[in-house]
Enzyme design. Structure first.
Site: not given
Length: 264
Positions: A22, A121, A143
């Site tokens: 990530h 994220d 991602t």
């Protein structure tokens, strides 16, 4: 770094999940953004992650990309385990819990740095909420591919409806594992609940590591499922030339000493 009122760079704070799979795309996105516009990027992660990421930043980006340490509580997890790299699988829920417990430290970072935008994220719904409390817009960055995400979100939101693209499906033995992934949790919150909250709290758009030329139909599907605009940011593959000459590994040096076409 100080900016004048007349020419102030737009400041973007990035908060990836604590895995290198990530953090690396976030770093590549940071490079891409600074290549195109006058952005100042701050990548926030734990010291153990940053220690391995910093050497991957070419010198030409040192003035526009910086690293910010996020300290997790270490009552249950020592600092060298504040990463998924080398983490024993049974400690993953503990890492997620520690990440959640770092929210106060992250709030202090937001208050101190005052970025113009947060890019975050998929497992930290508290991040966009904290950004909102500081009047900072926040955008999620996936991602993984649009196909995978759209398949997952479709399954969560329409469990009794067949995914419209039959080329993507689960085999019988994969279904059981998929169900266990959906049930995984930490701090009493399932990962899928975290993921959906993160997407809901993204400001109007969601960034995805993909391209329209490759995944246009999945991008459209995901946009309808999320009710947000999906913005593809490219494959974000690291430039191999960035590692040349001064950063040559011993393997590369060894290969250059061999005769042409002599090594497989």
């Amino acid at each position: 770094m100080v900016y004048s009122d007349q020419h102030r760079s737009i400041s973007i704070l990035m908060l990836p999940w604590l895995g290198h799979g990530h953090i690396s795309p976030f770093l590549e996105l940071a490079k891409k953004l600074t290549d195109r516009r006058d952005f100042h990027i701050l990548i926030c992660s734990t010291p153990v992650n940053l220690s391995s990421i910093k050497p991957k930043l070419p010198q030409k980006y040192s003035h526009c990309i910086e690293f910010v340490e996020l300290h997790l509580p270490h009552d249950e997890l020592p600092p060298h385990y504040h990463t998924t790299n080398g983490l024993p699988p049974h400690l993953m829920p503990t890492l997620k819990k520690a990440f959640d417990m770092s929210s106060d430290n992250f709030s202090h970072i937001l208050r101190t740095l005052k970025p113009d935008l947060l890019i975050y994220d998929f497992l930290q719904p508290w991040a966009p909420s904290l950004a909102s409390s500081h009047n900072i817009p926040a955008v999620e960055f996936f991602t993984t591919s649009a196909a995978v995400i759209s398949f997952l979100v479709h399954h969560l939101k329409n469990p009794n409806v067949i995914f419209p693209y039959p080329s993507i499906y689960l085999r019988d033995y994969e279904t059981k594992k998929f169900s266990s992934v959906l049930e995984s949790s930490a701090n009493g919150i399932k990962d899928v609940e975290r993921a959906l909250l993160c997407s809901d709290r993204s400001r109007n758009i969601i960034l995805v590591k993909t391209s329209g030329e490759i995944e246009s139909k999945y991008i459209d599907s995901l946009s309808k499922l999320m009710e947000k605009k999906i913005v593809p940011v490219g494959s974000l593959v690291q430039d191999p030339m960035a590692q040349k000459v001064a950063e040559e590994s011993s393997i590369i040096k060894w290969l250059t000493e061999r005769e042409r076409a002599s090594v497989v």
